[in-house]
Design a protein around this motif. Structure first.
Motif, short mmCIF file in Angstrom:
data_model
loop_
_atom_site.label_atom_id
_atom_site.label_comp_id
_atom_site.label_asym_id
_atom_site.label_seq_id
_atom_site.Cartn_x
_atom_site.Cartn_y
_atom_site.Cartn_z
N TRP A 173 0.85 -1.20 0.00
CA TRP A 173 0.00 0.00 0.00
C TRP A 173 0.88 1.25 0.00
N THR A 176 2.91 1.72 -3.26
CA THR A 176 2.03 2.25 -4.32
C THR A 176 1.81 3.74 -4.11
N THR A 177 1.75 4.19 -2.86
CA THR A 177 1.65 5.62 -2.57
C THR A 177 2.88 6.37 -3.07
N VAL A 179 4.68 5.56 -5.61
CA VAL A 179 4.50 5.64 -7.06
C VAL A 179 3.56 6.79 -7.41
N GLU A 180 2.43 6.85 -6.70
CA GLU A 180 1.44 7.89 -6.96
C GLU A 180 1.98 9.30 -6.70
N GLU A 181 2.91 9.41 -5.74
CA GLU A 181 3.50 10.71 -5.41
C GLU A 181 4.62 11.12 -6.35
N PRO A 215 0.21 -1.52 -8.95
CA PRO A 215 -0.25 -0.49 -9.88
C PRO A 215 -0.10 -0.93 -11.34
#
Length: 297
Positions: A173, A176-177, A179-181, A215
């Motif tokens: 989790w 993946t955060t 990656v999103e950032e 992701p």
């Protein structure tokens, strides 16, 4: 199923394995020799820790990484270099005084885990994506969200591909955060680590759940420790991923038979081919993982 499989050999690790097998390499020369042998046997990637040549204990010494990497690069054998950046996260507490660290503690900040990466600029370095109760007793592995953001940013600045080490679903989790950032460049690379107490168990259902949480566009490999290592090569490939073997995670080729890194790599190659898949070359691995070419490497 993945039909274009990158094999990684994790040649020595940081575990207490030196006294349990004569094949665990300790010196830079021995670690490099094992990495070269694994590459010749079919490993596109070698994952490197170093050890104190006198004691066999795990080490963060830059000079040991320098010698090991130089020997591999000077060998003329093409292989993708993956250096650990997880050393420096060990906290062992006193059961009676939890604020007091005891022998076995090696805990430094995020940037102090990276000097060998900054100097040697490997293709890949690891980023252990969370804290963990590491086995029995009072040992913890510490890697906080702020530490991880700091480390990920620096690795990104260096142009090194982080391998996001995932020991449980909460770590996935958080990775993946990252990656999103925007702290992890595409395509992200995940390593799903199974069977390490007390993280994710080596269970196919758990692996499937983790794969479903990756992701879009991510590459992943997975490994399991001990006697599950070689069967997990097939498990990971069938789940769509790549594979890892090596003496960091398992000392045996079969029941009672101590393995070498070369033998474990050869067995992984056999499993890949028996499944009708292809073993990726180092160049193909670089293409799949989106690695930057490095001059002089």
């Amino acid at each position: 199923m993945n039909r274009d499989v990158i094999i990684t050999c994790a040649v020595t690790g940081a575990g207490d394995t030196v006294g349990r097998s004569p094949h665990v390499p300790v010196t830079p020369a021995a670690i490099a020799a094992d990495a070269i042998a694994a590459a010749r046997a079919g490993a596109a990637v070698v994952h490197i820790h170093v050890r104190d040549p006198e004691t066999g204990d795990p080490s963060r010494a830059v000079e040991l990484y320098r010698e090991t990497v130089t020997r591999i690069r000077d060998s003329g054998v093409d292989v993708v270099l993956n250096l650990t950046a997880g050393m420096g996260g060990d906290l062992v507490i006193d059961a009676d005084d939890p604020l007091k660290p005891v022998d076995g503690t090696d805990l430094v900040n995020a940037l102090e885990r990276l000097p060998h990466v900054e100097e040697l600029l490997p293709d890949i370095c690891t980023l252990d994506c969370g804290s963990l109760n590491f086995g029995e007793g009072n040992q913890l592995y510490i890697s906080t969200p702020d530490m991880l953001r700091t480390g990920a940013k620096r690795v990104q600045e260096l142009g090194v591909k982080p391998e996001l080490e995932i020991f449980d679903t909460g770590q996935l989790w958080f990775a993946t955060t990252l990656v999103e950032e925007g702290l992890i460049d595409a395509p992200p690379l995940f390593q799903l680590c199974m069977g390490i107490p007390y993280g994710a168990p080596a269970d196919p259902g758990v692996l499937a759940a983790e794969v479903n949480l990756l992701p879009e566009g991510a590459n992943f490999a997975s490994f399991a420790i001990g006697r599950n290592q070689l069967p997990w090569v097939a498990q990971s490939i069938l789940a769509g991923g790549h594979a890892r073997v090596g003496l960091e995670d398992n000392l045996y080729l079969s029941r009672g038979v101590k393995a070498t890194n070369e033998q474990l790599t050869e067995r992984a190659v056999q499993i890949v081919q028996d499944l009708g898949a292809t073993v990726a070359t180092p160049d193909r691995a670089r293409e799949i993982l989106g690695l930057t070419e490095r001059s002089g490497a």
